[in-house]
Enzyme design. Structure first.
Site, short mmCIF file in Angstrom:
data_model
loop_
_atom_site.label_atom_id
_atom_site.label_comp_id
_atom_site.label_asym_id
_atom_site.label_seq_id
_atom_site.Cartn_x
_atom_site.Cartn_y
_atom_site.Cartn_z
N HIS A 1 0.74 -1.54 -0.11
CA HIS A 1 -0.12 -0.08 0.00
C HIS A 1 0.83 1.28 -0.01
O HIS A 1 2.10 1.35 0.55
CB HIS A 1 -0.85 0.06 1.14
CG HIS A 1 -0.37 -0.08 2.46
ND1 HIS A 1 -0.11 1.18 3.22
CD2 HIS A 1 -0.08 -1.05 3.36
CE1 HIS A 1 0.53 0.89 4.38
NE2 HIS A 1 0.49 -0.55 4.61
N ASP B 1 -0.30 4.36 0.98
CA ASP B 1 -0.58 5.14 1.96
C ASP B 1 0.07 5.04 3.23
O ASP B 1 0.74 4.02 3.89
CB ASP B 1 -1.84 5.33 2.21
CG ASP B 1 -2.83 3.88 2.64
OD1 ASP B 1 -2.06 3.08 2.18
OD2 ASP B 1 -3.28 3.82 3.62
N ASP C 1 6.37 0.80 6.91
CA ASP C 1 4.94 0.63 6.82
C ASP C 1 4.37 1.73 5.81
O ASP C 1 3.75 2.62 6.12
CB ASP C 1 4.29 0.87 8.20
CG ASP C 1 2.79 0.19 8.08
OD1 ASP C 1 2.42 -0.34 7.21
OD2 ASP C 1 1.98 0.62 9.04
N GLU D 1 -5.12 1.37 2.39
CA GLU D 1 -5.10 0.34 3.29
C GLU D 1 -5.11 0.86 4.76
O GLU D 1 -5.77 -0.02 5.67
CB GLU D 1 -3.66 -0.50 3.16
CG GLU D 1 -3.59 -1.78 3.94
CD GLU D 1 -3.15 -1.62 5.16
OE1 GLU D 1 -2.89 -2.62 5.88
OE2 GLU D 1 -2.62 -0.50 5.46
N GLU D 2 -4.71 1.88 5.26
CA GLU D 2 -4.67 2.26 6.46
C GLU D 2 -6.12 2.53 6.84
O GLU D 2 -6.32 2.77 8.28
CB GLU D 2 -3.73 3.40 6.84
CG GLU D 2 -2.30 3.09 6.37
CD GLU D 2 -1.65 1.99 7.59
OE1 GLU D 2 -2.57 1.55 8.26
OE2 GLU D 2 -0.28 1.73 7.55
N GLU E 1 4.34 -6.17 3.95
CA GLU E 1 4.30 -5.30 5.09
C GLU E 1 5.49 -5.81 6.00
O GLU E 1 6.03 -6.60 5.80
CB GLU E 1 2.81 -5.83 6.11
CG GLU E 1 1.62 -5.35 5.06
CD GLU E 1 1.43 -4.04 5.66
OE1 GLU E 1 2.14 -3.31 6.21
OE2 GLU E 1 0.19 -3.48 5.12
N HIS F 1 3.31 2.69 12.96
CA HIS F 1 2.18 3.42 13.26
C HIS F 1 3.04 4.23 14.54
O HIS F 1 2.21 4.58 15.63
CB HIS F 1 1.07 3.05 13.84
CG HIS F 1 0.29 2.37 12.74
ND1 HIS F 1 -0.89 1.74 12.88
CD2 HIS F 1 0.85 1.82 11.43
CE1 HIS F 1 -1.41 1.19 11.83
NE2 HIS F 1 -0.47 1.33 10.76
#
Length: 386
Positions: free
Chosen positions: A78, A80, A110, A146-147, A171, A358
Site C-alpha cells: 500500500h 498510504d 509501513d 489500506e490504513e 508489510e 504507526h
C-alpha cells in the site's frame, strides 16, 4: 529514467506525502507515490495501468506488469501512511534521515520503503541477466487507503483482472514469512433511551443502565468465543473481543438518553465475519426484546476477514528456505484476505519490524537492508526467472 540507487528511491518515496485518514482535513491523495512507481516501472519495460478508486476519488491503484499471460509473482503493497503527531517526532516525517544506523521517515517500513526494495531487486536482475528474460510474469501492485478502508485492495479483488500464481505483500515482518493472520471488526453498540429529569427515573429510559446489560452479554460472548474457537499457531489463539470506548449522557441530573460503546473483535481462520456478526446480534437480542429498538449494532468500517494460508504452499516453502525462518501466524491484519481472492498463493513478508509501524520516528534498521534486498531479489528470481 536512468538507474536510481536504493537510497535515492527511498528518499523520493518518503518525500511524497500520502496520508490516508478518516478525518478529511488530514486525508491526502497518493498520486505522487503512484507517479514515482509508474515512472520507475516504465523504465524497466513494465506496462502500466493506473486506476482511480470508485469509492475514493483522488486515490489510485497502480498495476505494473512485465510479461504475458497469467501466473507469475505479484509484489504488493500500500502507498498510504497513517497520520502523525508532529510533537512526538524528532525527525521530519517527510525527509529520510539517517542516524544511529537507522533510516527514519513516515512510511519507511509501513510500507512505502518496500517498493524501493522491489525496484532495486529488479534493476539488479536486469543488470545481471536482463529483466526481459523472464519465464513467468512479474506484477507490482500499489494500492490506496489500506490504513483506513482497504478500498484499494477490495476494488482489485472485485475487478479480478490480475491472476498471479503467487503474491507477496511487503508489510514489515522482518522478512519472516506470515502465512495467516486474524481479521478485524470495529463495531458501535448504540443505546437509544429516553431522556428526562433524574428526579423521576421511571419517566425515562436510562441508556447507561441498558448498556450495563449489554456489556454483561458482551463479556459472556467474549468468554464463549474464547472457549469455543482456537488456532494454536497464534500467540493469542482465540478470537478476541475488546471494549474500547464508551460515552453516554450529558449531565448528572438527567436521565441518560444515549450511550455508545465501540468494540473491537479479531476473528481467526475458522470463524467468519458473518458468524461473529450473528453472535453479536444474538447476544443483544434479549435486551432489544425487553426494550424494543433500543439497541443498534453498527459497523464502524467494513469488516476485514481473517487471512488463512497454508504452510504447505510452494511460496511458503520458498520463503522459509530463503529467510531461514519458519512461517508464522500474526494478530494484526493486512490486505492479504482480499488479494488472496485473486486465486494466488499469498504470504505477508517484508523488511522492517512491525514494532515500528504507526510509531513516532518510524525507522528501518540499516543492518537489515542488505539481507532483505537479497531475499527479495531471490524471491523474484526463483519465482520468475528459473
Amino acid at each position: 529514467m536512468s538507474h536510481m540507487n536504493f537510497m535515492e528511491m527511498y528518499r523520493a518515496l518518503i518525500a511524497a506525502p500520502s496520508i490516508s485518514a478518516t478525518v478529511p482535513s488530514l486525508d491526502m491523495s497518493n498520486r505522487e507515490v503512484i507517479n514515482l512507481l509508474a515512472t520507475w516501472c516504465e523504465s524497466l519495460g513494465f506496462t502500466i495501468e493506473i486506476t482511480e478508486l470508485e469509492s475514493s476519488p483522488g486515490k489510485y491503484n497502480l498495476a505494473a506488469k512485465l510479461g504475458d499471460g497469467d501466473g507469475g509473482l505479484m509484489l504488493a503493497g500500500h502507498t498510504d501512511t497513517v497520520p502523525f503527531d508532529d510533537s512526538r517526532w524528532q525527525f521530519d516525517p517527510f525527509k529520510l534521515s539517517e542516524q544511529d544506523n537507522k533510516l527514519f521517515g513516515l512510511g519507511s517500513i509501513d510500507m512505502k520503503g518496500f517498493f524501493a526494495f522491489v525496484i532495486n531487486a529488479l534493476q539488479e536482475i536486469d543488470a545481471e541477466i536482463g529483466i526481459k528474460n523472464i519465464k513467468q510474469p512479474i506484477t507490482l501492485l500499489a494500492t490506496a487507503d489500506e490504513e483506513t478502508t482497504m478500498s484499494g485492495a477490495i476494488e482489485i479483488a472485485k475487478q479480478n483482472k490480475l491472476r498471479p500464481s503467487r503474491c507477496i505483500i511487503g508489510e514489515p515482518t522482518d522478512m519472516v514469512p506470515v502465512y495467516t493472520h486474524k481479521g478485524h471488526m470495529s463495531t458501535a453498540i448504540r443505546i437509544t433511551g429516553k431522556a428526562g429529569h433524574s428526579s423521576d427515573p421511571d419517566a425515562g429510559l436510562n441508556a447507561i443502565e441498558v448498556m450495563h446489560l449489554v456489556i454483561a452479554q458482551l463479556l459472556k460472548l467474549k468468554e464463549d468465543i474464547k472457549n469455543k474457537y482456537s488456532f494454536p499457531d497464534f500467540k493469542i489463539p482465540y478470537p478476541t473481543l475488546n471494549l474500547g470506548h464508551i460515552h453516554g449522557g450529558d449531565n448528572a441530573n438527567r436521565i441518560c438518553g444515549c450511550c455508545e460503546l465501540h468494540i473491537d473483535m479479531r476473528p481467526i481462520p475458522g470463524i467468519s465475519i458473518a458468524e461473529l456478526q450473528a453472535m453479536l446480534l444474538q447476544a443483544v437480542a434479549p435486551i432489544n426484546d425487553k426494550y424494543p429498538n433500543a439497541v443498534a449494532v453498527i459497523d464502524l468500517h467494513d469488516p476485514i476477514p481473517a487471512f488463512s494460508g497454508s504452510t504447505d504452499s510452494s511460496l511458503v516453502k520458498l520463503a522459509e528456505k530463503l529467510s531461514g525462518e519458519k512461517a508464522q501466524a500474526v494478530n494484526y491484519c493486512t490486505e492479504a484476505p482480499f488479494l488472496q481472492q485473486l486465486g494466488c498463493e499469498t504470504i505477508v513478508m517484508g523488511p522492517g519490524s512491525i514494532q515500528q509501524a504507526h510509531q513516532p520516528d518510524e525507522f528501518l534498521a540499516m543492518e537489515k537492508i542488505k539481507p532483505s534486498q537479497e531475499i527479495i531479489k531471490q524471491l523474484i528470481f526463483q519465482s520468475c526467472f528459473e
